[in-house]
Motif scaffolding. Sequence first.
Motif, PDB file in Angstrom:
ATOM      1  N   THR A  75     116.883  -7.167 102.946  1.00  0.00           N
ATOM      2  CA  THR A  75     116.497  -7.666 104.258  1.00  0.00           C
ATOM      3  C   THR A  75     115.165  -7.047 104.662  1.00  0.00           C
ATOM      4  OG1 THR A  75     118.809  -7.886 104.846  1.00  0.00           O
ATOM      5  CG2 THR A  75     117.222  -7.952 106.649  1.00  0.00           C
ATOM      6  N   CYS A  76     114.116  -7.834 104.561  1.00  0.00           N
ATOM      7  CA  CYS A  76     112.812  -7.386 105.052  1.00  0.00           C
ATOM      8  C   CYS A  76     112.880  -7.366 106.572  1.00  0.00           C
ATOM      9  CB  CYS A  76     111.726  -8.353 104.564  1.00  0.00           C
ATOM     10  SG  CYS A  76     110.134  -8.081 105.359  1.00  0.00           S
ATOM     11  N   PRO A  77     112.465  -6.256 107.205  1.00  0.00           N
ATOM     12  CA  PRO A  77     112.553  -6.195 108.667  1.00  0.00           C
ATOM     13  C   PRO A  77     111.663  -7.233 109.353  1.00  0.00           C
ATOM     14  CG  PRO A  77     112.128  -4.015 107.741  1.00  0.00           C
ATOM     15  CD  PRO A  77     111.968  -5.007 106.632  1.00  0.00           C
ATOM     16  N   PHE A  78     110.748  -7.816 108.605  1.00  0.00           N
ATOM     17  CA  PHE A  78     109.832  -8.788 109.204  1.00  0.00           C
ATOM     18  C   PHE A  78     110.217 -10.227 108.873  1.00  0.00           C
ATOM     19  CE2 PHE A  78     107.687  -4.824 108.315  1.00  0.00           C
ATOM     20  CZ  PHE A  78     107.184  -4.477 109.566  1.00  0.00           C
ATOM     21  N   CYS A  79     110.814 -10.446 107.695  1.00  0.00           N
ATOM     22  CA  CYS A  79     111.055 -11.808 107.210  1.00  0.00           C
ATOM     23  C   CYS A  79     112.526 -12.142 107.056  1.00  0.00           C
ATOM     24  CB  CYS A  79     110.386 -12.019 105.848  1.00  0.00           C
ATOM     25  SG  CYS A  79     108.646 -11.626 105.854  1.00  0.00           S
ATOM     26  N   ARG A  91     108.371  -2.690  99.330  1.00  0.00           N
ATOM     27  CA  ARG A  91     107.291  -3.520  99.865  1.00  0.00           C
ATOM     28  C   ARG A  91     107.626  -4.977  99.582  1.00  0.00           C
ATOM     29  NH1 ARG A  91     101.081  -4.408  98.012  1.00  0.00           N
ATOM     30  NH2 ARG A  91     100.480  -5.555  99.884  1.00  0.00           N
ATOM     31  N   HIS A  92     107.512  -5.797 100.592  1.00  0.00           N
ATOM     32  CA  HIS A  92     107.754  -7.238 100.433  1.00  0.00           C
ATOM     33  C   HIS A  92     106.478  -7.860  99.860  1.00  0.00           C
ATOM     34  CE1 HIS A  92     109.430 -11.197 102.333  1.00  0.00           C
ATOM     35  NE2 HIS A  92     109.548 -11.164 101.016  1.00  0.00           N
ATOM     36  N   ILE A  93     106.222  -7.484  98.605  1.00  0.00           N
ATOM     37  CA  ILE A  93     104.891  -7.722  98.042  1.00  0.00           C
ATOM     38  C   ILE A  93     104.623  -9.203  97.812  1.00  0.00           C
ATOM     39  CG2 ILE A  93     105.665  -7.342  95.652  1.00  0.00           C
ATOM     40  CD1 ILE A  93     102.924  -5.834  95.277  1.00  0.00           C
ATOM     41  N   ARG A  94     105.671  -9.972  97.487  1.00  0.00           N
ATOM     42  CA  ARG A  94     105.486 -11.416  97.312  1.00  0.00           C
ATOM     43  C   ARG A  94     105.966 -12.168  98.552  1.00  0.00           C
ATOM     44  NH1 ARG A  94     106.901  -9.069  92.744  1.00  0.00           N
ATOM     45  NH2 ARG A  94     105.274  -9.059  91.151  1.00  0.00           N
ATOM     46  N   GLY A  95     105.830 -11.524  99.686  1.00  0.00           N
ATOM     47  CA  GLY A  95     106.179 -12.155 100.955  1.00  0.00           C
ATOM     48  C   GLY A  95     105.129 -11.751 101.959  1.00  0.00           C
ATOM     49  N   CYS A  96     105.525 -11.003 102.989  1.00  0.00           N
ATOM     50  CA  CYS A  96     104.587 -10.637 104.041  1.00  0.00           C
ATOM     51  C   CYS A  96     103.684  -9.485 103.623  1.00  0.00           C
ATOM     52  CB  CYS A  96     105.355 -10.259 105.308  1.00  0.00           C
ATOM     53  SG  CYS A  96     106.391  -8.802 105.122  1.00  0.00           S
ATOM     54  N   GLY A  97     104.011  -8.794 102.518  1.00  0.00           N
ATOM     55  CA  GLY A  97     103.145  -7.710 102.064  1.00  0.00           C
ATOM     56  C   GLY A  97     103.404  -6.386 102.750  1.00  0.00           C
ATOM     57  N   PRO A 113     115.445 -12.553  98.139  1.00  0.00           N
ATOM     58  CA  PRO A 113     115.872 -12.011  96.842  1.00  0.00           C
ATOM     59  C   PRO A 113     114.956 -10.900  96.353  1.00  0.00           C
ATOM     60  CG  PRO A 113     114.910 -14.179  96.560  1.00  0.00           C
ATOM     61  CD  PRO A 113     114.995 -13.936  98.045  1.00  0.00           C
ATOM     62  N   GLU A 114     115.537 -10.046  95.545  1.00  0.00           N
ATOM     63  CA  GLU A 114     114.881  -8.838  95.040  1.00  0.00           C
ATOM     64  C   GLU A 114     113.530  -9.106  94.387  1.00  0.00           C
ATOM     65  OE1 GLU A 114     117.585  -7.057  92.320  1.00  0.00           O
ATOM     66  OE2 GLU A 114     116.183  -5.538  91.648  1.00  0.00           O
ATOM     67  N   ILE A 115     113.385 -10.263  93.710  1.00  0.00           N
ATOM     68  CA  ILE A 115     112.135 -10.498  92.972  1.00  0.00           C
ATOM     69  C   ILE A 115     110.920 -10.582  93.886  1.00  0.00           C
ATOM     70  CG2 ILE A 115     112.977 -11.543  90.836  1.00  0.00           C
ATOM     71  CD1 ILE A 115     112.479 -14.265  92.133  1.00  0.00           C
ATOM     72  N   GLU A 116     111.139 -10.726  95.202  1.00  0.00           N
ATOM     73  CA  GLU A 116     109.989 -10.761  96.105  1.00  0.00           C
ATOM     74  C   GLU A 116     109.507  -9.356  96.464  1.00  0.00           C
ATOM     75  OE1 GLU A 116     110.613 -13.179  99.575  1.00  0.00           O
ATOM     76  OE2 GLU A 116     111.350 -14.873  98.394  1.00  0.00           O
ATOM     77  N   PHE A 117     110.229  -8.332  96.015  1.00  0.00           N
ATOM     78  CA  PHE A 117     109.945  -6.978  96.493  1.00  0.00           C
ATOM     79  C   PHE A 117     109.480  -6.054  95.373  1.00  0.00           C
ATOM     80  CE2 PHE A 117     112.925  -8.909  99.377  1.00  0.00           C
ATOM     81  CZ  PHE A 117     112.518  -8.485 100.629  1.00  0.00           C
ATOM     82  N   ALA A 118     108.777  -5.014  95.773  1.00  0.00           N
ATOM     83  CA  ALA A 118     108.416  -3.954  94.830  1.00  0.00           C
ATOM     84  C   ALA A 118     108.987  -2.644  95.377  1.00  0.00           C
ATOM     85  CB  ALA A 118     106.909  -3.853  94.689  1.00  0.00           C
ATOM     86  N   TYR A 119     109.544  -1.866  94.482  1.00  0.00           N
ATOM     87  CA  TYR A 119     110.114  -0.584  94.871  1.00  0.00           C
ATOM     88  C   TYR A 119     108.984   0.406  95.083  1.00  0.00           C
ATOM     89  CZ  TYR A 119     113.054   3.597  94.557  1.00  0.00           C
ATOM     90  OH  TYR A 119     113.696   4.776  94.817  1.00  0.00           O
ATOM     91  N   GLY A 120     109.132   1.310  96.050  1.00  0.00           N
ATOM     92  CA  GLY A 120     108.034   2.224  96.373  1.00  0.00           C
ATOM     93  C   GLY A 120     108.400   3.691  96.372  1.00  0.00           C
TER      94      GLY A 120
END
Lengths: 999, 97
Positions: free
Chosen positions: B5-9, B58-64, B13-20
Amino acid sequence: MSEAFRLPDGGRVDRAQPLSFTFDGRRYGGLAGDTIASALLANGVHLVGRSFKYHRPRGIVSAGAEEPNALVGVGRDEAHYTPNLVATQISLYDGLSAVSQNRSPSLERDAGSINDRLWRFFPAGFYYKTFMWPRRAWTRVFEPRIRAMAGLGRAPKAPDAARYAQRYAHCDVLVIGAGPAGLASALAAAEAGARVIICDEQSELGGSLLAETEARIDGLAAQDWLAATLARLGAFDRVTVLPRTIAFGYFPHNMVGLAQDLTGYQGEPDDAAPRGRLWQVRAKQVVIAAGAIERPLVFPDNDRPGIMLADSARIYVERYAVKPGRRAVIFTAHDEAYRAALALHRAGVEIAAIADLRGAPEGAWIDAARAAGLPVRPATTISGTDGQLRVSAAHLAPIADGKVGRAERIECDLVLMSGGFTPSVHLFSQSRGKLRFDPALEAFVPGAPAEASLMAGASAGAQTLEATLATGYDAGDQAAGVSGTAQVRHFAVEAAPLSRGGFLGAVPHGRDPASVRAFVDFQNDVTAKDIKLALAEGFRSIEHVKRYTTTGMATDQGKTSNMNALGIVSETLGRPIPEIGTTTFRMPYTPVPFGYFAGYARGELFEPVRETPIHGWAAERGAVFEDVGQWKRARYFPEPGEDMRAAVARECRAVREAVGIFDASTLGKIEIVGPDAAEFLNRLYVNAWTKLKPGRLRYGVLLREDGFIVDDGVVGRIAEDRFHVTTTTGGAPRVLATMEDYLQTEWPDLNVWLTSTTEQWAVIAVQGPKARDVLAPLVEGADISAASMPHMSVAECRVAGVPARLFRVSFTGELGFEVNVPAEYGRAVWETIFAAGQPHGVVPYGTETMHVLRAEKGYIIVGQETDGTATPEDVGLGWAIGKAKPDFVGKRALARAGMAAQDDRKQLVGVLTEEPGFVLEEGAHLVADPAQKPPMTMLGHVTSSYWSAKLNRSIALAMVRSGRDRLGETLHVPLADRTVRVTLTEPVFYDPEGSRLDG
Amino acid sequence: MLLITCPFCGQRPEIEFAYGGEAHIARAADPRATSDEAWTEYLYVRGNARGLHAERWRHIRGCGRFFNALRDTVTDHFVATYKMGEARPDRTEGKQP
């Protein structure tokens, strides 16, 4: 060959649609609705494979996904061949070609069956104990031969010609399994308004109902109820029905992987159409209605072809109208086998005996069998069987007072066995749900779920059709989220009486245990004795027993074997099953061909290919390309007859003596904008940015917090609040991610915007003494004379009529410019410059020439000279550091112990071979004393090495321990066939004063 | 595949995110005033929690956008996601709806 064992009527096969197929090259007939297994049985074929280890003849054991033996290779040619398909799952189609596996030269005469006679030498874990000496022979002789002898199918020899599709789907309720429980679940969920997907591995939905000829549901014959229910489900738009679709994996957060087989009865699909589809379904709730799997009985020689699970034999009769044999012996510890015996009896199979392990079996089923005149023998075991390629007799022995009596040999061509039923908890277990042992059922049943999932029907322990339908409907109702409405539905079921019983472990046989083999795991050739051996050798954990004996591993994941193995462990150790626990069920539930996972990502679609706007020009010009990350870059532009060395030498000469043109569009570019842009760069890069004036460039170096170089690039200040940052070709995404990280998480106080502009700019480098002469006539809005546009400056202007950012910058050591224009104009501007350069002798050059030119100047390439452990000082870039800055990323780490120049660090130096014509290999090691014994003390390694046409000799760069202090020293480079003497020098080989930068 | 759950979007699914990496490891305001030991700790030492782990995504393939999450390393379930700069939620267990 005629289908001699096909019943004249009944079943769900379509006698109006005869099909033809081959097995091991022999042609057979079948019917639409058959599987490969049912069609083979209709032709009297039981022998379908050789076992994994002993190469014993094996037959069809089951009628479903649990089949351990009947694995076949299917496909008309190598490009369509799939190994290890389960014959009981593959729908027959016209022209299907199947072959048996793990035999040579033929199924009937298999050379590997020598293993069966040598079986005493291959106990569990034999490869840990034998073949140990001589040590080298293991990898060269023993292991390859064991691997060749053991095994399942072979890999196809040609690339898969079929296509595979993939899709994502979302639903409220995913129902796995379309037997009575699954259908009732789907019905309840659909009636409650939920979006439903229901899938089943079989070609037809219905599960056990497809072989149900006696029960009535809500007043309808079971198969009529099935048809009515399917029609009702089909009427809902929100219900997706997926036959031939196996749920193979349960992933976190209710993502379930489904493999949908798209082949049809008419034959293999055209290669243009997909042959299978991978579904990734995200469901709010999952209902698992996976049914139960019948257990074999573990008795000596229980693996001969013609020995089957009892209920599976009944399914062949009722669903496929196939008689699995002529004369059957039934061996059971469960009432359900009586039902099978009665069905086979009705179909004309002679029932020679029903041997019941139980002392005094009683109940409606036993009465019915007796009433039909079937010979029931209570307290009887099977102590062995006869037959080579097909069972020919069973030895029935009475059990009295715990002792096995004298056996009677009974001729038969079919032995049916039933040890009871094991709920199929594989998917539930994959979802990390906890299992609970039900002592009454003698089985593990689902306990607390870990995901939003519900279990229904036989897989949840339901034993009657009525309970199966009720738990199914209830689960569907709950899954749809309407449990509060108390929408209870009752299915009126008239069905056969409840069947009871069951047995776990190995049955008594009264023979010398050392001389018999009673198979527990057919697929892995694991016997009861193997499991006892593992326990005798001290393995206690069921997970260790599994790994040592391999029981429950491989493609069938112990569907038929796990509980019997547990039973043996429990009995041998004298500990109850719940204490022993169960092993983890792994995905996939059944094998899924790799093609499903590869999907569209094959060939050109495997990975994106990035091409610059000038790519087409270079391709037309005959450039040789190289892959740099995802980019295609022109490496060199050979003229007719030139090899790479000649082309590169010519290109280098042109740049040094006249002018060259180079496509640098792949450089990463980031636009940094905002009132705090300079401060942001100050904090990030080692350089000082505050005093950089608009219109000027600076070479920037970026470190990680540990002080090591991670990227570099030229940065232009376009305006007070605007920077044009370039990065290495491969580094742009990483650098942008780092920048975003600091900006968002450490310095949210800064007012800065970051934008990737890599693909927006085409970059044309024009390098060489004539560069200005070529460009000057094309530039409007800027004076590019040496006086007004010095080295390391940038002008916004027009080049060839196109808005441009013109950098005066050099990565060659010559007078140079980089023309940045919007990507769409890249090729047009390139062609204009190239045309304008003709009178000056312009030559296009590629990355190889670029590398040579920069190495002649000692310019590093991040990732080539650096390896993630180089500081700026190490590679001679200490001058770039803004010494007065209080902080930047990496500064604190540079002050740690071991990071200073005097700390014997590897430093960048030049390397000249004593023999000028010899070009060192990149990566070669440098040592002080070549006479030392390996492993030698290595002082450093060659990072770049080229032939320099300009210097008429080889040059190299290297990272050498305390290299700056060793300049002038002679070192040695030991190579495979010789040792080369080299001298360390300054890393700048050409024009060390930099006089040529001004042309 | 995890749902995050992106707090903004919202849920994606996991593939939109990068672990940080581990969360709440702040860079010192003045690294010069930090001891070698403390800086080494900052650079290299991370927790390896069994159970709740606060980590950056990081929602790298979404809002960034970067955000923090509490994830149970035993069950792989996300307990909470929250914006950068917000305090770690006072949660000990559970599942994010």
